[in-house]
Write a protein that holds these residues in place. Structure first.
Motif, mmCIF file in Angstrom:
data_model
loop_
_atom_site.group_PDB
_atom_site.id
_atom_site.type_symbol
_atom_site.label_atom_id
_atom_site.label_comp_id
_atom_site.label_asym_id
_atom_site.label_seq_id
_atom_site.Cartn_x
_atom_site.Cartn_y
_atom_site.Cartn_z
ATOM 1 N N ASN A 1 39.304 44.178 42.741
ATOM 2 C CA ASN A 1 39.882 45.247 43.562
ATOM 3 C C ASN A 1 41.366 45.457 43.270
ATOM 4 O O ASN A 1 41.842 46.590 43.236
ATOM 5 C CB ASN A 1 39.673 44.935 45.045
ATOM 6 C CG ASN A 1 38.204 44.888 45.418
ATOM 7 O OD1 ASN A 1 37.384 45.585 44.818
ATOM 8 N ND2 ASN A 1 37.862 44.041 46.383
ATOM 9 N N ASP B 1 35.645 41.499 43.321
ATOM 10 C CA ASP B 1 35.121 42.689 42.635
ATOM 11 C C ASP B 1 34.031 43.271 43.535
ATOM 12 O O ASP B 1 32.843 43.056 43.319
ATOM 13 C CB ASP B 1 34.566 42.294 41.261
ATOM 14 C CG ASP B 1 33.947 43.472 40.520
ATOM 15 O OD1 ASP B 1 34.113 44.628 40.973
ATOM 16 O OD2 ASP B 1 33.276 43.223 39.497
ATOM 17 N N LYS C 1 35.706 44.708 37.411
ATOM 18 C CA LYS C 1 37.154 44.807 37.649
ATOM 19 C C LYS C 1 37.438 44.445 39.109
ATOM 20 O O LYS C 1 36.844 45.033 40.025
ATOM 21 C CB LYS C 1 37.654 46.239 37.369
ATOM 22 C CG LYS C 1 37.489 46.658 35.916
ATOM 23 C CD LYS C 1 38.408 47.821 35.550
ATOM 24 C CE LYS C 1 38.068 49.089 36.297
ATOM 25 N NZ LYS C 1 38.989 50.206 35.960
ATOM 26 N N PRO D 1 37.614 50.884 44.056
ATOM 27 C CA PRO D 1 37.184 49.505 44.331
ATOM 28 C C PRO D 1 35.795 49.387 44.959
ATOM 29 O O PRO D 1 35.224 48.297 44.983
ATOM 30 C CB PRO D 1 38.257 48.991 45.298
ATOM 31 C CG PRO D 1 38.701 50.228 46.036
ATOM 32 C CD PRO D 1 38.647 51.328 45.008
ATOM 33 N N GLU E 1 41.773 47.539 40.224
ATOM 34 C CA GLU E 1 41.403 48.944 40.457
ATOM 35 C C GLU E 1 42.464 49.678 41.269
ATOM 36 O O GLU E 1 42.694 50.867 41.071
ATOM 37 C CB GLU E 1 40.053 49.020 41.174
ATOM 38 C CG GLU E 1 38.969 48.242 40.423
ATOM 39 C CD GLU E 1 37.634 48.927 40.380
ATOM 40 O OE1 GLU E 1 37.610 50.130 40.069
ATOM 41 O OE2 GLU E 1 36.616 48.256 40.627
ATOM 42 N N ASP F 1 31.674 45.956 39.237
ATOM 43 C CA ASP F 1 31.778 46.635 37.937
ATOM 44 C C ASP F 1 32.611 45.847 36.930
ATOM 45 O O ASP F 1 32.922 46.336 35.845
ATOM 46 C CB ASP F 1 32.317 48.067 38.097
ATOM 47 C CG ASP F 1 33.731 48.135 38.685
ATOM 48 O OD1 ASP F 1 34.330 47.063 38.926
ATOM 49 O OD2 ASP F 1 34.216 49.251 38.900
ATOM 50 N N ASP G 1 32.648 46.167 44.052
ATOM 51 C CA ASP G 1 31.589 47.052 43.541
ATOM 52 C C ASP G 1 30.897 46.494 42.296
ATOM 53 O O ASP G 1 30.089 47.181 41.669
ATOM 54 C CB ASP G 1 32.146 48.455 43.274
ATOM 55 C CG ASP G 1 33.352 48.437 42.343
ATOM 56 O OD1 ASP G 1 33.568 47.419 41.647
ATOM 57 O OD2 ASP G 1 34.093 49.440 42.318
HETATM 58 CA CA LIG Z 1 35.423 46.614 40.905
#
Ligand SMILES: [Ca+2]
Length: 139
Positions: A93, A85, A91, A118, A96, A89, A87
């Motif tokens: 990659n 993940d 979720k 992502p 995303e 957040d 970034d």
């Molecule tokens: Ca993410």
């Protein structure tokens, strides 16, 4: 004046020819699932985010967290990169970018559509995302 304009055009031509980077690295975008179809997460902007690994939509300049992870993976979509993940957040990659089972490889159609970006924490107005996205430009 005309001579100056010709020189300027010539210099600009050379710069464009020797600097193909900065426009979202089309070659790199083919190395990740849905790389040509990553949605722009900026509110009221819409469209796509072409510089997927960068903090500005057209690419170039500093890398975002996904761009850094992609570089660390030697520019390859690996199982590890898919499961990361980048970034932060919540979720991964792969989720995303529509590679839900992390089974995609270059040249294959992705399993589904990209659901997010992502390298940019979403939703962007989430308090936890504001610091993470501090270098992202939505202009
Ligand atoms: Ca993410």
């Amino acid at each position: 004046m005309e001579e100056q304009r010709k020189i300027f055009s010539g210099v600009l031509f050379v710069i464009v020819m020797i600097c193909p980077s900065g426009f979202g690295h089309p070659g790199y975008r083919l190395k990740i699932p849905n790389g040509l179809n990553v949605p722009n997460p900026c509110f009221n902007v819409g469209g796509l985010w072409n510089g997927v690994g960068h903090n500005i939509e057209i690419g170039g300049g500093a890398l975002n967290p996904f761009g850094k992870d992609f570089l660390d993976a030697n520019g390859t979509w690996t199982q590890e990169l898919c499961m990361t993940d980048s970034d932060s957040d919540g979720k991964i990659n792969g989720l995303e970018l529509g590679d839900f089972n992390c089974t995609w490889f270059e040249g294959q159609p992705p399993m589904g559509d990209a659901t997010g970006h992502p390298g940019i924490c979403e939703p962007m107005d989430d308090p936890k995302c504001i610091e993470i996205n501090k270098d992202v430009s939505c202009r």
